[in-house]
Design a protein around this motif. Sequence first.
Motif, PDB file in Angstrom:
ATOM      1  N   ALA A 383       0.688  -1.193   0.223  1.00  0.00           N
ATOM      2  CA  ALA A 383       0.264  -0.375   0.184  1.00  0.00           C
ATOM      3  C   ALA A 383       1.092   1.037  -0.226  1.00  0.00           C
ATOM      4  CB  ALA A 383      -1.019  -0.312   0.639  1.00  0.00           C
ATOM      5  N   SER A 384       0.339   2.881  -0.485  1.00  0.00           N
ATOM      6  CA  SER A 384       0.801   3.730  -0.649  1.00  0.00           C
ATOM      7  C   SER A 384       0.932   4.426   0.631  1.00  0.00           C
ATOM      8  CB  SER A 384       0.400   4.540  -1.241  1.00  0.00           C
ATOM      9  OG  SER A 384       1.075   5.685  -2.041  1.00  0.00           O
ATOM     10  N   LEU A 385       2.440   4.503   1.723  1.00  0.00           N
ATOM     11  CA  LEU A 385       2.438   5.562   2.391  1.00  0.00           C
ATOM     12  C   LEU A 385       2.643   7.347   1.875  1.00  0.00           C
ATOM     13  CD1 LEU A 385       5.366   3.317   3.856  1.00  0.00           C
ATOM     14  CD2 LEU A 385       3.283   2.943   4.368  1.00  0.00           C
ATOM     15  N   LEU A 386       2.169   7.319   0.711  1.00  0.00           N
ATOM     16  CA  LEU A 386       2.263   8.557   0.288  1.00  0.00           C
ATOM     17  C   LEU A 386       3.716   9.175   0.659  1.00  0.00           C
ATOM     18  CD1 LEU A 386      -1.532   9.337   1.697  1.00  0.00           C
ATOM     19  CD2 LEU A 386      -1.042   9.232  -0.188  1.00  0.00           C
ATOM     20  N   GLY A 387       4.645   8.730   0.464  1.00  0.00           N
ATOM     21  CA  GLY A 387       6.080   9.284   1.141  1.00  0.00           C
ATOM     22  C   GLY A 387       6.714   9.651  -0.401  1.00  0.00           C
TER      23      GLY A 387
END
Length: 469
Positions: A383-387
Motif C-alpha cells: 500500500a502507498s505510504l504517501l511518502g
Amino acid sequence: MTDPNINRRDLLSRSALGLGSLALAGVLDDDQLLAYETGTPGSLAARSPHFPGRAKRVIHFFLNGGPSHVDTFDPKPALAKYAGQPLAKTLTTERKTGAAFPSPFSFKRYGESGIEVSELFSRTAQHIDDIAVIRSMYAQVPNHEPSLMLMNCGDSVQTRPSMGSWLMYGLGTENQNLPGFISMCPGGLPIKDNENWQSAFLPGAFQGTYIDSQHREFRKLIENIEHPQVSSDVQRRQLDLLRRWNHQHLQSRHDAQLQARIQSYELAFRMQRDAREAFELAGEPQHILDLYGSGVHGRQTLIARRLLERGVRYVQLWHGAGQPWDNHEKIEDNHRKLAGELDQPIAGLLTDLKQRGMLDDTLVLWGGEFGRTPTVELGSGGASLLGRDHNHWGFSVWMAGGGIKGGTVYGATDEFGFRAEQNRTSVHDLHATMLHCLGLDHQRLTYRYAGRDFRLTDVHGNVIHDILA
C-alpha cells in the motif's frame, strides 16, 4: 643529565641512540604526528587564502534526512501527467517504491530570473535572484550514514576531516575568543553524531563545536561556560600552571592531541568573555527578531549571523536530532511542517545579510545528504505510504552570496526527477566550488598524513564556473 625525572628511554635517546630519535622525528614529522606550536598549521590564527576569494565565511543549512527536490526546487510536471502509473526507468533505492507520485505542492516563478520554486519555500524564493540552484547533484549510495559523511567530509567510507575543519586548517579563524567552526542542532545530535564535524587526522583544535540550540538560557546553551565558584583570575592562574606543565610534558613527546587539548582549554577560558555577548539575543531590536521568527530555527539562525559577523568561519545549522526530513510517509504533512519552520529564518537571514553588506562575502549553502524518489514509497503490504524513499541518483542544493551568480539554475535531472542527467555534479564538485569561493584551490589544500597528501576532494572535483559571479 642532572634532571631527576629522566628515565632510561630519555637517557638512551640523549646518548648513542640519539641518532635514531632524529630519524624517528623526521618520520613523525612527515606523517604530521609532531605537535605544533601556536602560529604553525595547527593554530587557530587567521591565514591568507591561496588567492583573493569573494567569501570569508560559510553558513550551511543542513536539512538532515533528505528533503525532496521534486517538492522544493526541481518541479516535474511529468509526474502529474503519469500520476499513478509505473515509470519506465525506476532506479534501485533503499526501499520498494511504486508509481509516479506528483508533488502535492504548487510551484511558481519568482524574481527577474523566473526560476520556479515550491510554495514550501515561498519566502526564500523572494531572494531567488541571489540564489544558484544546482539541480543535478548525485551521491553514491541511498543510505543516510555514508551520504552524510560524503556531504560533510568528502568520503562516504573512510574517516576524513569535515568541510569546516578543512576551512579552519586553510584559513584559521578571525576571532580567537570563539570557536571558528560551530554546529548547532536543536534537541540532540544528527545521525552519525559528531562525526559530521570531526577533524579526523587534522589537529583536534579544528573540530566543530556542538551547540544544542533548543535552549534559551545561556548556561544551558553552552554547558560549563562559567565556573560557579572560581573567579576568572584564579582560573587564569590555574591554566597558566597547567600550560607550563603540559609544555614541559610535550618537550619529550610527539603528541598532537595534547597540543589540541591545550588549545581547547585556552579557547574555553577566552569564550567566557565573548560567548555570552554573541549567543544572547537580548540586544537585538524587535524588528530583527520578527524578521527571523520566534521559533528555535529563527533563534539559531540569528545566533549564526551574530557569530559570523564576529569572525566565526563556518556555522552549520541542522534541523534537529536524528533525521527530521526523512519522510518515508505522509510527505505532504511532514514537509509542509518542516519547511514552515525554516522558510522564514532563511529568508530573514538573506535579507539581514544583504542590508548589513555581509551577503557579498558570506557563502550560504542549503541542502541535505540526498533527495527523494519521484515514485511513491510502498509499505510491507504494497500500500502507498504517501511518502518518498531516499534518492541518491539526483537531488538539488542551492548556494547564495560570496562569489555565487544569483538567478541561476545549473544542471537538470530527467523528466521525472529520478537521475541527474545534465551537468552531473558530484559532492566533490560542490566542495571544490565552495573552496574556490573562499580563495582556496582544492588541489592545493592538502595535509600529509600516513605517507600521502590528503584533500577534501580526494582525487576528484571540478569548480563549477557557470555559477560563479
